[in-house]
Design a protein around this motif. Structure first.
Motif, PDB file in Angstrom:
ATOM      1  N   ALA A   1       0.807  -1.219   0.000  1.00  0.00           N
ATOM      2  CA  ALA A   1       0.000   0.000   0.000  1.00  0.00           C
ATOM      3  C   ALA A   1       0.840   1.268   0.000  1.00  0.00           C
ATOM      4  O   ALA A   1       0.275   2.365  -0.049  1.00  0.00           O
ATOM      5  CB  ALA A   1      -0.937  -0.005   1.214  1.00  0.00           C
TER       6      ALA A   1
ATOM      7  N   PHE B   1       2.782   4.457  -1.045  1.00  0.00           N
ATOM      8  CA  PHE B   1       2.630   5.330  -2.207  1.00  0.00           C
ATOM      9  C   PHE B   1       3.776   6.324  -2.349  1.00  0.00           C
ATOM     10  O   PHE B   1       4.295   6.550  -3.440  1.00  0.00           O
ATOM     11  CB  PHE B   1       1.300   6.087  -2.112  1.00  0.00           C
TER      12      PHE B   1
ATOM     13  N   SER C   1      -0.114   0.842  -6.115  1.00  0.00           N
ATOM     14  CA  SER C   1      -0.617   2.059  -5.474  1.00  0.00           C
ATOM     15  C   SER C   1      -0.499   3.267  -6.395  1.00  0.00           C
ATOM     16  O   SER C   1      -1.433   4.091  -6.474  1.00  0.00           O
ATOM     17  CB  SER C   1       0.145   2.309  -4.169  1.00  0.00           C
TER      18      SER C   1
END
Length: 218
Positions: free
Chosen positions: A63, A65, A79
């Protein structure tokens, strides 16, 4: 995964310190060598911590980013693909939804794999008195092996973040390394347009500047 190594370390350090030294001493007193003691006593007690650290690092890496966006260059991950599918030149919510489902399935798969590895066992140390044992010293060869793995890992992580700071003070990273503060002026500057302010650092002042002044009645 590099940026989440300290989080995994904080999870593991408590688990390792929670292993009772008296149980390891009892195993060696009964004739087991260090490797057998580690495999049959220490490792089973550390299994929940290892699984939790792996799950936390894996999910956070999927996840993540900011790190892929800054350091990834032309290499895209899920992501960033989801983000650019929403705010890119051609918005594609369907693509973003499909990629989000793939990301969700990977995280759920890792969670189910962790639960399956741990099983339904209860990991607890039950003793009849206070633990007064001392942790056994590491073999010198094993200690230097750990140093040879951990120190380059930490140095490489530190170098990456130093390069990020360096890149914020140069005009164009990799091409023009002349010193500039233009990036900070652009990031923290306030630009007032017809819409909302371009920076959120000056909230109320920008709102007052952008709002029209009332016209006094005649």
């Amino acid at each position: 995964m590099l940026s989440f190594t300290p989080i995994a370390f904080l999870v593991l350090i408590g688990v390792v310190e929670g292993v009772s030294p008296s149980m390891e001493e009892a195993s060696q007193t009964l004739g087991a060598d260090r490797w057998h003691t580690f495999r049959t006593v220490s490792l089973p007690l550390m299994r929940p911590g290892l699984a939790n650290a792996f799950l936390l690092g894996f999910i956070e890496s999927l996840a993540d980013f900011g790190n892929p966006l800054v350091l990834g260059g032309n290499f895209n991950v899920l992501s960033t693909e989801i983000y650019f599918a929403i705010v890119g030149t051609v918005a594609d919510p369907a693509k973003a939804a499909i990629l989000s489902l793939i990301l969700l399935s990977l995280t759920l798969g890792a969670f189910l794999a962790q639960r399956r590895w741990l099983g339904r066992k209860n990991y607890a140390t039950v003793t009849g008195k206070g633990d007064s044992g001392r942790n056994a010293a590491l073999n010198p060869g094993l200690r230097w092996t750990c140093y040879l793995i951990a120190l380059p890992w930490a140095a490489f992580t530190l170098i990456l973040y130093v390069l990020i700071i360096f890149g914020s003070f140069v005009k164009l990273w990799g091409y023009d390394h002349s010193f500039t503060l233009e990036h900070y002026q652009r990031a923290f500057g306030v630009v007032v347009r017809n819409g909302p302010p371009a920076s959120s650092w000056a909230g109320s002042r920008t709102a007052n500047t952008a709002s029209p002044s009332p016209i006094p009645p005649r």
